[in-house]
Motif scaffolding. Structure first.
Motif, PDB file in Angstrom:
ATOM      1  N   ASP A   1      -3.617   0.030  -1.567  1.00 41.20           N
ATOM      2  CA  ASP A   1      -2.234   0.729  -1.536  1.00 41.20           C
ATOM      3  C   ASP A   1      -2.212   1.564  -0.011  1.00 41.20           C
ATOM      4  O   ASP A   1      -2.349   2.604  -0.157  1.00 41.20           O
ATOM      5  CB  ASP A   1      -1.973   1.587  -2.722  1.00 41.20           C
ATOM      6  CG  ASP A   1      -0.469   2.256  -2.721  1.00 41.20           C
ATOM      7  OD1 ASP A   1       0.409   1.406  -1.952  1.00 41.20           O
ATOM      8  OD2 ASP A   1      -0.139   2.957  -3.413  1.00 41.20           O
TER       9      ASP A   1
ATOM     10  N   THR B   1       6.380   4.471   4.017  1.00 36.94           N
ATOM     11  CA  THR B   1       6.497   4.107   2.769  1.00 36.94           C
ATOM     12  C   THR B   1       4.759   3.580   2.425  1.00 36.94           C
ATOM     13  O   THR B   1       3.940   3.900   3.180  1.00 36.94           O
ATOM     14  CB  THR B   1       7.271   2.866   2.736  1.00 36.94           C
ATOM     15  OG1 THR B   1       7.450   2.345   1.102  1.00 36.94           O
ATOM     16  CG2 THR B   1       7.061   1.734   3.477  1.00 36.94           C
TER      17      THR B   1
ATOM     18  N   ASN C   1       4.987  -0.110  -2.729  1.00 35.37           N
ATOM     19  CA  ASN C   1       6.598   0.173  -2.858  1.00 35.37           C
ATOM     20  C   ASN C   1       7.246  -1.172  -2.312  1.00 35.37           C
ATOM     21  O   ASN C   1       8.117  -1.547  -2.690  1.00 35.37           O
ATOM     22  CB  ASN C   1       7.066   1.287  -2.094  1.00 35.37           C
ATOM     23  CG  ASN C   1       6.740   2.543  -2.799  1.00 35.37           C
ATOM     24  OD1 ASN C   1       6.013   2.583  -3.950  1.00 35.37           O
ATOM     25  ND2 ASN C   1       6.768   3.739  -1.874  1.00 35.37           N
TER      26      ASN C   1
END
Length: 162
Positions: free
Chosen positions: A131, A142, A146
């Motif tokens: 991530d 971001t 997402n």
């Protein structure tokens, strides 16, 4: 959300080395090309070049370093007699490391080769994606998770302006 898996492995270096020349280039003899690349090396790390980058930034140029490099390379091409064909000569300079892939002297001089820090990563198809923090083209932060949706496939393309 289910596990997010990597489906295809690649690296910037892998694809960069297979890059086809976009636009026209010129057949420049190796000796002249090496002289041009050496001149680029000298200018690229000069105080004058760095000052030009600062000046462009102060003038509001969104990519001052890229603009300054382009100006410098066009000037070098002109200095070596490539007036109307300067843009094609610049393309040749920028791709010298791919044309002379097995030439250690060109590889050592070419900033495009020497300073390319990309490398083949450790992710393989089937691995869960990390991530990562990312930035949109509008510079909004971001993260990778997402951007990935359960309803379909997400294609993530990344590049560098340098």
């Amino acid at each position: 959300m289910g596990a997010t898996l990597m489906c295809h492995e690649t690296s910037g270096r892998e694809d960069y080395e297979r890059l086809k020349v976009i636009g026209d280039s010129l057949p420049i003899d190796r000796k002249t090309l090496i002289l041009m690349l050496k001149e680029e090396e000298t200018q690229r790390f000069s105080q004058e070049f760095l000052s030009r980058c600062d000046q462009l930034q102060e003038q509001g140029d969104p990519n001052p370093y890229i603009t300054a490099i382009d100006e410098m390379q066009l000037n070098i091409a002109a200095q070596f007699g490539f007036g109307e064909t300067a843009r094609q000569a610049v393309n040749t300079m920028r791709t010298a490391h791919t044309v002379y892939r097995d030439d250690p002297e060109v590889q050592a001089i070419s900033v495009y080769s020497r300073e390319n820090k990309s490398h083949k990563g450790s992710l393989k198809p089937g691995d869960q994606l990390p991530d990562l923090k990312l930035f949109t083209p509008q510079l909004k932060q971001t993260n990778l998770q997402n951007l990935v949706t359960e309803s379909g496939i997400t294609l993530l393309l990344a590049s560098s302006l340098s």
